[in-house]
Design a protein around this motif. Structure first.
Motif, PDB file in Angstrom:
ATOM      1  N   GLY A   1       0.772  -1.227   0.000  1.00 44.27           N
ATOM      2  CA  GLY A   1       0.000   0.000   0.000  1.00 44.27           C
ATOM      3  C   GLY A   1       0.805   1.280   0.000  1.00 44.27           C
ATOM      4  N   TYR A   2       2.112   1.190  -0.212  1.00 46.87           N
ATOM      5  CA  TYR A   2       2.932   2.395  -0.347  1.00 46.87           C
ATOM      6  C   TYR A   2       3.925   2.206  -1.486  1.00 46.87           C
ATOM      7  CZ  TYR A   2       5.970  -0.473   2.645  1.00 46.87           C
ATOM      8  OH  TYR A   2       6.702  -1.500   3.173  1.00 46.87           O
ATOM      9  N   SER A   3       4.449   3.315  -1.990  1.00 48.44           N
ATOM     10  CA  SER A   3       5.294   3.265  -3.187  1.00 48.44           C
ATOM     11  C   SER A   3       6.741   2.948  -2.835  1.00 48.44           C
ATOM     12  CB  SER A   3       5.220   4.602  -3.933  1.00 48.44           C
ATOM     13  OG  SER A   3       5.696   5.640  -3.105  1.00 48.44           O
ATOM     14  N   GLN A   4       7.478   2.470  -3.843  1.00 51.53           N
ATOM     15  CA  GLN A   4       8.896   2.186  -3.720  1.00 51.53           C
ATOM     16  C   GLN A   4       9.630   2.897  -4.848  1.00 51.53           C
ATOM     17  OE1 GLN A   4       8.210  -2.228  -3.693  1.00 51.53           O
ATOM     18  NE2 GLN A   4       9.621  -2.187  -1.955  1.00 51.53           N
ATOM     19  N   ALA A   5      10.793   3.469  -4.522  1.00 50.74           N
ATOM     20  CA  ALA A   5      11.602   4.194  -5.504  1.00 50.74           C
ATOM     21  C   ALA A   5      12.836   3.383  -5.837  1.00 50.74           C
ATOM     22  CB  ALA A   5      12.007   5.569  -4.956  1.00 50.74           C
ATOM     23  N   LEU A   6      13.099   3.188  -7.132  1.00 45.20           N
ATOM     24  CA  LEU A   6      14.264   2.440  -7.588  1.00 45.20           C
ATOM     25  C   LEU A   6      15.447   3.381  -7.834  1.00 45.20           C
ATOM     26  CD1 LEU A   6      15.465  -0.293  -8.672  1.00 45.20           C
ATOM     27  CD2 LEU A   6      14.729   0.482 -10.945  1.00 45.20           C
ATOM     28  N   PHE A   7      16.592   3.047  -7.238  1.00 41.21           N
ATOM     29  CA  PHE A   7      17.841   3.775  -7.493  1.00 41.21           C
ATOM     30  C   PHE A   7      18.768   2.893  -8.327  1.00 41.21           C
ATOM     31  CE2 PHE A   7      18.400   7.069  -3.834  1.00 41.21           C
ATOM     32  CZ  PHE A   7      17.075   7.460  -3.951  1.00 41.21           C
ATOM     33  N   PRO A   8      19.173   3.318  -9.525  1.00 35.33           N
ATOM     34  CA  PRO A   8      20.218   2.611 -10.261  1.00 35.33           C
ATOM     35  C   PRO A   8      21.596   2.951  -9.691  1.00 35.33           C
ATOM     36  CG  PRO A   8      19.438   4.468 -11.542  1.00 35.33           C
ATOM     37  CD  PRO A   8      18.615   4.440 -10.292  1.00 35.33           C
ATOM     38  N   ILE A   9      22.606   2.169 -10.074  1.00 36.53           N
ATOM     39  CA  ILE A   9      23.928   2.283  -9.459  1.00 36.53           C
ATOM     40  C   ILE A   9      24.998   2.515 -10.518  1.00 36.53           C
ATOM     41  CG2 ILE A   9      25.635   1.122  -8.003  1.00 36.53           C
ATOM     42  CD1 ILE A   9      23.294  -0.596  -6.895  1.00 36.53           C
ATOM     43  N   VAL A  10      25.786   3.568 -10.328  1.00 37.96           N
ATOM     44  CA  VAL A  10      26.920   3.865 -11.202  1.00 37.96           C
ATOM     45  C   VAL A  10      28.066   2.922 -10.858  1.00 37.96           C
ATOM     46  CG1 VAL A  10      28.629   5.605 -11.861  1.00 37.96           C
ATOM     47  CG2 VAL A  10      26.260   6.296 -11.386  1.00 37.96           C
ATOM     48  N   GLN A  11      28.646   2.286 -11.878  1.00 33.39           N
ATOM     49  CA  GLN A  11      29.824   1.444 -11.697  1.00 33.39           C
ATOM     50  C   GLN A  11      30.942   1.923 -12.628  1.00 33.39           C
ATOM     51  OE1 GLN A  11      30.509  -0.638  -9.382  1.00 33.39           O
ATOM     52  NE2 GLN A  11      28.529  -1.191  -8.489  1.00 33.39           N
ATOM     53  N   GLY A  12      32.013   1.135 -12.744  1.00 33.50           N
ATOM     54  CA  GLY A  12      33.132   1.534 -13.593  1.00 33.50           C
ATOM     55  C   GLY A  12      34.472   1.536 -12.896  1.00 33.50           C
ATOM     56  N   SER A  13      34.524   0.942 -11.700  1.00 32.31           N
ATOM     57  CA  SER A  13      35.767   0.836 -10.934  1.00 32.31           C
ATOM     58  C   SER A  13      36.391   2.216 -10.743  1.00 32.31           C
ATOM     59  CB  SER A  13      36.728  -0.144 -11.613  1.00 32.31           C
ATOM     60  OG  SER A  13      37.853  -0.403 -10.810  1.00 32.31           O
ATOM     61  N   THR A  14      37.709   2.313 -10.859  1.00 29.26           N
ATOM     62  CA  THR A  14      38.393   3.596 -10.642  1.00 29.26           C
ATOM     63  C   THR A  14      38.818   4.239 -11.964  1.00 29.26           C
ATOM     64  OG1 THR A  14      40.459   2.368 -10.292  1.00 29.26           O
ATOM     65  CG2 THR A  14      39.216   3.018  -8.335  1.00 29.26           C
ATOM     66  N   TYR A  15      38.181   3.845 -13.059  1.00 28.56           N
ATOM     67  CA  TYR A  15      38.515   4.385 -14.379  1.00 28.56           C
ATOM     68  C   TYR A  15      37.591   5.559 -14.711  1.00 28.56           C
ATOM     69  CZ  TYR A  15      41.126   0.064 -14.527  1.00 28.56           C
ATOM     70  OH  TYR A  15      41.993  -0.961 -14.227  1.00 28.56           O
ATOM     71  N   LYS A  16      38.200   6.716 -14.918  1.00 30.69           N
ATOM     72  CA  LYS A  16      37.422   7.947 -15.096  1.00 30.69           C
ATOM     73  C   LYS A  16      36.480   7.859 -16.292  1.00 30.69           C
ATOM     74  CE  LYS A  16      41.115  10.879 -13.239  1.00 30.69           C
ATOM     75  NZ  LYS A  16      42.030  11.994 -13.567  1.00 30.69           N
ATOM     76  N   ASP A  17      36.966   7.342 -17.415  1.00 30.14           N
ATOM     77  CA  ASP A  17      36.125   7.304 -18.614  1.00 30.14           C
ATOM     78  C   ASP A  17      34.934   6.375 -18.423  1.00 30.14           C
ATOM     79  OD1 ASP A  17      37.960   5.118 -18.600  1.00 30.14           O
ATOM     80  OD2 ASP A  17      37.635   4.797 -20.743  1.00 30.14           O
TER      81      ASP A  17
END
Length: 376
Positions: free
Chosen positions: A184-200
């Motif tokens: 009966g209540y909403s849920q918000a999805l958070f995606p996750i940034v990855q890429g290790s320690t590489y800037k690009d």
């Protein structure tokens, strides 16, 4: 879920905001006590609410799936009711456990096959299944299924892993639309940034994550052994790209100094087991440095735990008494230390918020880091 950005510091990227969910408001920046298996270890819910008083706590999808199981949680009406917690809750995706169970799992395009650390039984997590599990747990904020890469990590592996995380995210979003929330209540999805320690790779991942238009966004794959300056460098890059009108969550971070530095880089949400884990080993965090309460030097020190008598929670005990409890191996010692450390972490982020709103955050941050960066 809604996010209102109140102000951004003029001398840094530090922000003060308010997240609003169906379970109430969360003032940011915020630290979320970790309640891995439906409990913030060693802390009664009454103390959690009345003394530490967090707006939100965190639960762990992997652990809750294995024990008590989603069947029990659904019968209870979700984790909120099961553990008697009526405030906000966030669940992670199990991605970090994929990382930490390297000897017990196999990653494929479909998902991850892993061996339970409890009884050795085999299980499979797919993006779709993880969304269903988190629907059943019932947290207000849920995380997309991702792969957390180790440090150090080969560039090509980090790149393949990042693209896999992105493909899994698409499947999470698609499946979540098919599976309604249960309580009966909403849920918000958070995606996750990855890429290790590489800037690009981090730039590419942050741009992809931002394009999804989620209610909030997370930064994963840090605090896994990389130097602190590398963590800050990557966080700075990512927060420049992630939307300013959405909350940013840096997963698994960290020390009090890590938290202040990352607040200055535009992060709004943090979690870490450090305050409770270190507390159980006798390490206390204060505004003036860390204390190993088991050291003999505290044997007849009857002053409060913090030498400047700042009270983070309602009840203050002396160093001598707390040392006595640890030496006597009384469970109350670990409990008091856990409440103290969590109280300090919440005091730290709430005081940071006050200084962001007042416009003198960077001056206060520099003073605090100098004070905290020592052992007493």
């Amino acid at each position: 879920m809604q996010f209102e950005l109140k102000t951004t510091d003029a001398q840094s990227k530090a922000r003060a905001g308010i997240i609003t969910t169906d379970h109430g408001k969360i003032e940011t920046p915020i630290f979320m006590p970790v309640g891995t298996v439906g409990t913030v270890k060693g802390v009664h819910q009454t103390e959690l609410k009345n003394e530490i008083n967090p707006d939100i706590i965190l639960g762990n999808t992997y652990h809750l799936y294995l024990r008590p199981t989603t069947s029990i949680l659904e019968q209870a009406g979700g984790l909120h009711k099961f553990m008697n917690w009526d405030r906000n809750m966030l669940t992670d995706s199990g991605g970090y456990q994929v990382y930490s169970l390297s000897a017990r799992r196999k990653i494929q395009e479909e998902g991850v096959k892993f061996k339970s650390h409890i009884d050795g039984s085999y299980h499979v997590f797919t993006p779709e299944k993880v969304m269903e599990i988190q629907r059943t747990i019932g947290a207000d904020i849920i995380m997309a299924f991702d792969e957390c890469t180790p440090y150090p990590c080969d560039y090509n592996y980090a790149k393949r892993s990042m693209h896999l995380t992105h493909r899994w995210l698409k499947r999470c979003v698609t499946h979540l639309e098919k599976v309604p929330s249960k309580y009966g209540y909403s849920q918000a999805l958070f995606p996750i940034v990855q890429g290790s320690t590489y800037k690009d790779l981090r730039k590419q991942s942050a741009e992809f994550i931002a394009s999804v238009g989620a209610n909030g966004n997370a930064i994963g794959g840090l605090s896994v052994g990389e130097p602190a300056d590398k963590m800050y460098e990557i966080t700075d890059i990512v927060t420049d790209i992630l939307p300013k009108d959405k909350p940013r969550y840096l997963m698994g971070v960290g020390t009090p100094i890590n938290i202040l530095e990352n607040i200055a880089l535009g992060v709004d949400m943090f979690d870490c087991v450090m305050p409770t884990r270190n507390a159980r080993n006798g390490m206390l965090f204060t505004a003036h440095g860390t204390i190993n309460i088991k050291n003999k030097k505290w044997e007849n020190d009857f002053s409060p735990i913090d030498e400047m008598n700042i009270t983070y929670v309602d009840t203050t005990y002396s160093k001598a008494y707390l040392r006595h409890l640890f030496i006597a191996k009384e469970l109350l010692g670990k409990q008091i230390a856990s409440i103290h450390n969590l109280g300090f972490y919440l005091w730290l982020v709430r005081t940071a918020r006050k200084h962001i709103l007042a416009g003198d955050f960077m001056e206060w941050k520099s003073k605090m880091i100098n004070q905290m960066d020592k052992r007493l």
